[in-house]
Scaffold this motif. Structure first.
Motif, PDB file in Angstrom:
ATOM      1  N   ILE A 259       0.866  -1.196   0.000  1.00 26.99           N
ATOM      2  CA  ILE A 259       0.000   0.000   0.000  1.00 26.99           C
ATOM      3  C   ILE A 259       0.903   1.248   0.000  1.00 26.99           C
ATOM      4  O   ILE A 259       0.658   2.220  -0.710  1.00 26.99           O
ATOM      5  N   ASN A 260       1.975   1.158   0.768  1.00 30.97           N
ATOM      6  CA  ASN A 260       2.948   2.251   0.797  1.00 30.97           C
ATOM      7  C   ASN A 260       3.585   2.433  -0.584  1.00 30.97           C
ATOM      8  O   ASN A 260       3.745   3.550  -1.073  1.00 30.97           O
ATOM      9  N   LEU A 261       3.904   1.305  -1.234  1.00 29.38           N
ATOM     10  CA  LEU A 261       4.473   1.380  -2.596  1.00 29.38           C
ATOM     11  C   LEU A 261       3.467   2.030  -3.551  1.00 29.38           C
ATOM     12  O   LEU A 261       3.835   2.903  -4.354  1.00 29.38           O
ATOM     13  N   ALA A 262       2.201   1.617  -3.444  1.00 31.29           N
ATOM     14  CA  ALA A 262       1.165   2.183  -4.331  1.00 31.29           C
ATOM     15  C   ALA A 262       1.061   3.692  -4.127  1.00 31.29           C
ATOM     16  O   ALA A 262       0.919   4.458  -5.085  1.00 31.29           O
ATOM     17  N   THR A 263       1.172   4.127  -2.879  1.00 32.47           N
ATOM     18  CA  THR A 263       1.105   5.561  -2.579  1.00 32.47           C
ATOM     19  C   THR A 263       2.203   6.324  -3.318  1.00 32.47           C
ATOM     20  O   THR A 263       2.011   7.466  -3.739  1.00 32.47           O
ATOM     21  N   HIS A 264       3.346   5.652  -3.506  1.00 42.60           N
ATOM     22  CA  HIS A 264       4.483   6.337  -4.128  1.00 42.60           C
ATOM     23  C   HIS A 264       4.666   5.995  -5.603  1.00 42.60           C
ATOM     24  O   HIS A 264       5.648   6.404  -6.210  1.00 42.60           O
ATOM     25  N   THR A 265       3.751   5.215  -6.160  1.00 43.91           N
ATOM     26  CA  THR A 265       3.894   4.872  -7.590  1.00 43.91           C
ATOM     27  C   THR A 265       2.583   5.113  -8.338  1.00 43.91           C
ATOM     28  O   THR A 265       2.420   6.121  -9.007  1.00 43.91           O
ATOM     29  N   THR A 266       1.620   4.239  -8.169  1.00 49.82           N
ATOM     30  CA  THR A 266       0.399   4.318  -8.993  1.00 49.82           C
ATOM     31  C   THR A 266      -0.613   5.322  -8.447  1.00 49.82           C
ATOM     32  O   THR A 266      -1.434   5.837  -9.179  1.00 49.82           O
ATOM     33  N   TYR A 267      -0.602   5.531  -7.153  1.00 51.96           N
ATOM     34  CA  TYR A 267      -1.590   6.343  -6.443  1.00 51.96           C
ATOM     35  C   TYR A 267      -3.001   5.812  -6.661  1.00 51.96           C
ATOM     36  O   TYR A 267      -3.974   6.567  -6.779  1.00 51.96           O
ATOM     37  N   GLY A 268      -3.093   4.504  -6.761  1.00 48.25           N
ATOM     38  CA  GLY A 268      -4.419   3.871  -6.778  1.00 48.25           C
ATOM     39  C   GLY A 268      -4.993   3.639  -8.167  1.00 48.25           C
ATOM     40  O   GLY A 268      -4.361   3.937  -9.180  1.00 48.25           O
ATOM     41  N   VAL A 269      -6.191   3.102  -8.184  1.00 48.15           N
ATOM     42  CA  VAL A 269      -6.910   2.739  -9.412  1.00 48.15           C
ATOM     43  C   VAL A 269      -8.223   3.528  -9.406  1.00 48.15           C
ATOM     44  O   VAL A 269      -8.860   3.640  -8.346  1.00 48.15           O
ATOM     45  N   PRO A 270      -8.654   4.088 -10.550  1.00 51.07           N
ATOM     46  CA  PRO A 270      -9.872   4.908 -10.554  1.00 51.07           C
ATOM     47  C   PRO A 270     -11.066   4.222  -9.897  1.00 51.07           C
ATOM     48  O   PRO A 270     -11.314   3.038 -10.131  1.00 51.07           O
ATOM     49  N   GLY A 271     -11.802   4.990  -9.089  1.00 55.09           N
ATOM     50  CA  GLY A 271     -12.932   4.439  -8.342  1.00 55.09           C
ATOM     51  C   GLY A 271     -14.004   3.843  -9.236  1.00 55.09           C
ATOM     52  O   GLY A 271     -14.587   2.794  -8.931  1.00 55.09           O
ATOM     53  N   PHE A 272     -14.272   4.480 -10.389  1.00 56.75           N
ATOM     54  CA  PHE A 272     -15.349   3.966 -11.253  1.00 56.75           C
ATOM     55  C   PHE A 272     -14.938   2.645 -11.909  1.00 56.75           C
ATOM     56  O   PHE A 272     -15.786   1.804 -12.182  1.00 56.75           O
ATOM     57  N   ILE A 273     -13.634   2.456 -12.100  1.00 56.71           N
ATOM     58  CA  ILE A 273     -13.150   1.173 -12.630  1.00 56.71           C
ATOM     59  C   ILE A 273     -13.309   0.101 -11.550  1.00 56.71           C
ATOM     60  O   ILE A 273     -13.755  -1.023 -11.816  1.00 56.71           O
ATOM     61  N   GLN A 274     -12.958   0.459 -10.327  1.00 58.60           N
ATOM     62  CA  GLN A 274     -13.089  -0.507  -9.224  1.00 58.60           C
ATOM     63  C   GLN A 274     -14.554  -0.874  -8.987  1.00 58.60           C
ATOM     64  O   GLN A 274     -14.873  -2.032  -8.704  1.00 58.60           O
ATOM     65  N   ASP A 275     -15.456   0.102  -9.103  1.00 57.10           N
ATOM     66  CA  ASP A 275     -16.880  -0.194  -8.924  1.00 57.10           C
ATOM     67  C   ASP A 275     -17.366  -1.138 -10.028  1.00 57.10           C
ATOM     68  O   ASP A 275     -18.162  -2.049  -9.786  1.00 57.10           O
ATOM     69  N   ALA A 276     -16.882  -0.907 -11.244  1.00 51.37           N
ATOM     70  CA  ALA A 276     -17.266  -1.789 -12.356  1.00 51.37           C
ATOM     71  C   ALA A 276     -16.726  -3.202 -12.118  1.00 51.37           C
ATOM     72  O   ALA A 276     -17.410  -4.200 -12.377  1.00 51.37           O
ATOM     73  N   ALA A 277     -15.496  -3.278 -11.594  1.00 50.74           N
ATOM     74  CA  ALA A 277     -14.900  -4.596 -11.308  1.00 50.74           C
ATOM     75  C   ALA A 277     -15.688  -5.308 -10.207  1.00 50.74           C
ATOM     76  O   ALA A 277     -15.952  -6.508 -10.303  1.00 50.74           O
ATOM     77  N   SER A 278     -16.089  -4.557  -9.171  1.00 46.29           N
ATOM     78  CA  SER A 278     -16.887  -5.164  -8.091  1.00 46.29           C
ATOM     79  C   SER A 278     -18.195  -5.696  -8.660  1.00 46.29           C
ATOM     80  O   SER A 278     -18.617  -6.815  -8.352  1.00 46.29           O
ATOM     81  N   PHE A 279     -18.823  -4.885  -9.497  1.00 48.25           N
ATOM     82  CA  PHE A 279     -20.077  -5.329 -10.128  1.00 48.25           C
ATOM     83  C   PHE A 279     -19.833  -6.620 -10.911  1.00 48.25           C
ATOM     84  O   PHE A 279     -20.578  -7.590 -10.788  1.00 48.25           O
ATOM     85  N   ALA A 280     -18.774  -6.636 -11.715  1.00 44.09           N
ATOM     86  CA  ALA A 280     -18.505  -7.788 -12.588  1.00 44.09           C
ATOM     87  C   ALA A 280     -18.235  -9.048 -11.763  1.00 44.09           C
ATOM     88  O   ALA A 280     -18.746 -10.130 -12.067  1.00 44.09           O
ATOM     89  N   LEU A 281     -17.446  -8.902 -10.709  1.00 37.18           N
ATOM     90  CA  LEU A 281     -17.107 -10.085  -9.890  1.00 37.18           C
ATOM     91  C   LEU A 281     -18.342 -10.591  -9.147  1.00 37.18           C
ATOM     92  O   LEU A 281     -18.479 -11.794  -8.908  1.00 37.18           O
ATOM     93  N   ASN A 282     -19.245  -9.675  -8.781  1.00 34.90           N
ATOM     94  CA  ASN A 282     -20.457 -10.091  -8.077  1.00 34.90           C
ATOM     95  C   ASN A 282     -21.556 -10.550  -9.029  1.00 34.90           C
ATOM     96  O   ASN A 282     -22.608 -11.014  -8.589  1.00 34.90           O
ATOM     97  N   ALA A 283     -21.313 -10.402 -10.335  1.00 35.70           N
ATOM     98  CA  ALA A 283     -22.337 -10.813 -11.313  1.00 35.70           C
ATOM     99  C   ALA A 283     -22.396 -12.342 -11.419  1.00 35.70           C
ATOM    100  O   ALA A 283     -23.298 -12.879 -12.056  1.00 35.70           O
ATOM    101  N   GLY A 284     -21.415 -13.019 -10.847  1.00 40.98           N
ATOM    102  CA  GLY A 284     -21.502 -14.478 -10.765  1.00 40.98           C
ATOM    103  C   GLY A 284     -20.769 -15.211 -11.860  1.00 40.98           C
ATOM    104  O   GLY A 284     -20.239 -14.608 -12.802  1.00 40.98           O
ATOM    105  N   ASN A 285     -20.784 -16.541 -11.713  1.00 42.91           N
ATOM    106  CA  ASN A 285     -19.987 -17.389 -12.598  1.00 42.91           C
ATOM    107  C   ASN A 285     -20.478 -17.391 -14.036  1.00 42.91           C
ATOM    108  O   ASN A 285     -19.699 -17.621 -14.959  1.00 42.91           O
ATOM    109  N   LEU A 286     -21.788 -17.151 -14.200  1.00 43.60           N
ATOM    110  CA  LEU A 286     -22.361 -17.264 -15.538  1.00 43.60           C
ATOM    111  C   LEU A 286     -21.689 -16.293 -16.514  1.00 43.60           C
ATOM    112  O   LEU A 286     -21.358 -16.644 -17.641  1.00 43.60           O
ATOM    113  N   LEU A 287     -21.478 -15.069 -16.041  1.00 45.53           N
ATOM    114  CA  LEU A 287     -20.848 -14.058 -16.889  1.00 45.53           C
ATOM    115  C   LEU A 287     -19.418 -14.482 -17.238  1.00 45.53           C
ATOM    116  O   LEU A 287     -18.983 -14.390 -18.391  1.00 45.53           O
ATOM    117  N   GLU A 288     -18.695 -14.989 -16.245  1.00 45.54           N
ATOM    118  CA  GLU A 288     -17.323 -15.449 -16.502  1.00 45.54           C
ATOM    119  C   GLU A 288     -17.309 -16.591 -17.514  1.00 45.54           C
ATOM    120  O   GLU A 288     -16.455 -16.652 -18.393  1.00 45.54           O
TER     121      GLU A 288
END
Ligand code: PLP
Length: 395
Positions: A259-288
């Motif tokens: 987390i400390n490394l991320a603070t000094h390199t990437t500074y995180g991942v866009p929130g809307f991308i993470q929300d989309a990823a959460s949605f996708a992972l919770n959409a279940g096995n069928l989508l995968e």
């Protein structure tokens, strides 16, 4: 002005068998019709439902800085997914969200390698592996596998190369070979990691693409949870290559440093991308399963085409979106065959030599074009290989 050795020596220069790839690119740019079997990316785009989740999140205001370790929601979702699939207790404190699997690979190596250390990796390998290890300041040392042993890494060879090593990077299901590591292989890997005190960095970005056998995460093996860093990604499982969202899962202490490394390199991942990823992972096995289905289908098609001939051999195609074809019967190496194939039939495939030395005499075919063109291209490859093999026998 002087540049750092780390950046100038990141890659070793030279073509490394990528000439055919760039030649195919040029031909396409010049308007030639080339059948492209080099690209490790779906021929479908990110599902509309995931894009809607992304859009909604962005419109709700998640366009500012996101939390550095990843959002609580996505970290919890990734942790729950891993715990459900592996049985290993996992919480958000074991998860760092990264801009894609590549960034996770780099972060994992930075976490465990000091300058002068050796990072081990398996040959054949995904193109960025040696550069990623060198980028973390370590020396990248390949471990050979053998075509005759279905490219499974063997503990003895790892042990023999472990002098000065602090980490071992493996990838199952595997790019470029399409092989899924067996339990016996992984138990051997686990044993040698413990005997030689190695961190295991386990690249599992293709974990939803298994056609034959079972994906086993080595983090589940006895004594391995505390020395394994898993690299995961939304790229392959959810056709989200451009969204750049992945993760490292590992011991809490390592994640705290990362987390400390991320603070000094990437500074995180866009929130809307993470929300989309959460949605996708919770959409279940069928989508995968839907996203993996075209590769499963094409792999079955390939088995059919290849079963009608005996010039081209198939390395066990157990997972991921690639087939590794053995073309040694033609007398050519992978580079020679791939170049000749491009010249004579305008089909572009990757020479095995682009992925190290162990897959010499092979080509990697990506199953990333539509079924009919894919089957036709494979038929052409087999027919052409037979012509070359016959010519060689007549000499
Ligand atoms: C084996 C392997 N690991 C990691 C990656 C990186 O994936 P990404 O950075 O898109 O998550 C790839 C991409 O092709 C891959 O094949």
């Amino acid at each position: 002005m002087k540049l750092s050795q780390r950046i100038t020596h990141l890659t070793e220069g030279g073509s490394d068998g990528w000439d055919v790839f760039y030649r195919a690119r040029r031909m396409i740019d010049e308007g030639h019709a080339v059948t492209e079997l080099t690209i490790g990316e779906h021929d479908i785009r990110t599902d509309a439902s995931i894009l809607e989740a992304m859009d909604l999140s962005a419109r709700q205001g998640h366009t500012g800085y996101a939390m550095m370790p990843g959002t609580d929601l996505l970290r919890d979702t990734v942790a729950a997914r891993l715990q459900t699939r592996t049985g290993v207790p996992t919480t958000r404190n074991n998860v760092l969200i990264t801009p894609g699997g590549q960034s996770a690979l780099f972060a994992a190596h930075v976490a465990v390698c000091d300058p002068g250390d050796v990072g081990l990796f398996i040959d054949p390998y995904y193109a960025t592996y040696p550069g990623t290890i060198r980028g973390a300041g370590a020396t990248a040392r390949p471990i050979q596998t053998s075509a005759d042993d279905a490219f499974q890494p063997r503990a003895q060879r790892i042990d023999a190369a472990a002098d000065g090593a602090v980490s071992l990077l493996i990838n199952t299901p595997n790019n470029p070979t399409g092989v899924v590591y067996s339990r016996t292989t992984l138990e051997g890997v686990a044993q040698v990691c413990q005997a030689c005190d190695l961190w295991l960095i386990s690249d599992e970005v293709y974990d939803t693409q298994v056609w034959d056998g079972t994906h086993i995460s080595p983090r589940t093996l006895p004594g391995m949870t505390e020395r394994t860093l898993i690299v995961g990604s939304m790229s392959k499982s959810h056709a989200m290559t451009g969204s750049r969202c992945g993760w490292v899962v590992g011991p809490e202490e390592v994640i705290a440093h990362l987390i400390n490394l991320a603070t000094h390199t990437t500074y995180g991942v866009p929130g809307f991308i993470q929300d989309a990823a959460s949605f996708a992972l919770n959409a279940g096995n069928l989508l995968e399963e839907e996203i993996a289905a075209p590769f499963r289908r094409r792999r079955a098609l390939a088995m059919e085409v290849l079963s009608t001939q005996n010039t081209v051999g198939l390395v066990p195609a157990q997972g991921a979106m690639y087939l590794m074809l053995d073309i040694r019967a033609t007398g050519l190496d992978g580079e020679g065959f791939a170049n000749a194939l491009l010249d004579t039939h305008s089909i572009a495939a990757m020479p095995g030599e682009s992925f190290g030395t162990a897959a010499r005499g092979h080509i990697r075919v990506a199953m990333t074009i539509d079924d009919d063109r894919f089957a036709a291209a494979l038929t052409t490859i087999c027919t052409y290989a037979a012509v070359l093999a016959d010519r060689r026998a007549a000499e």
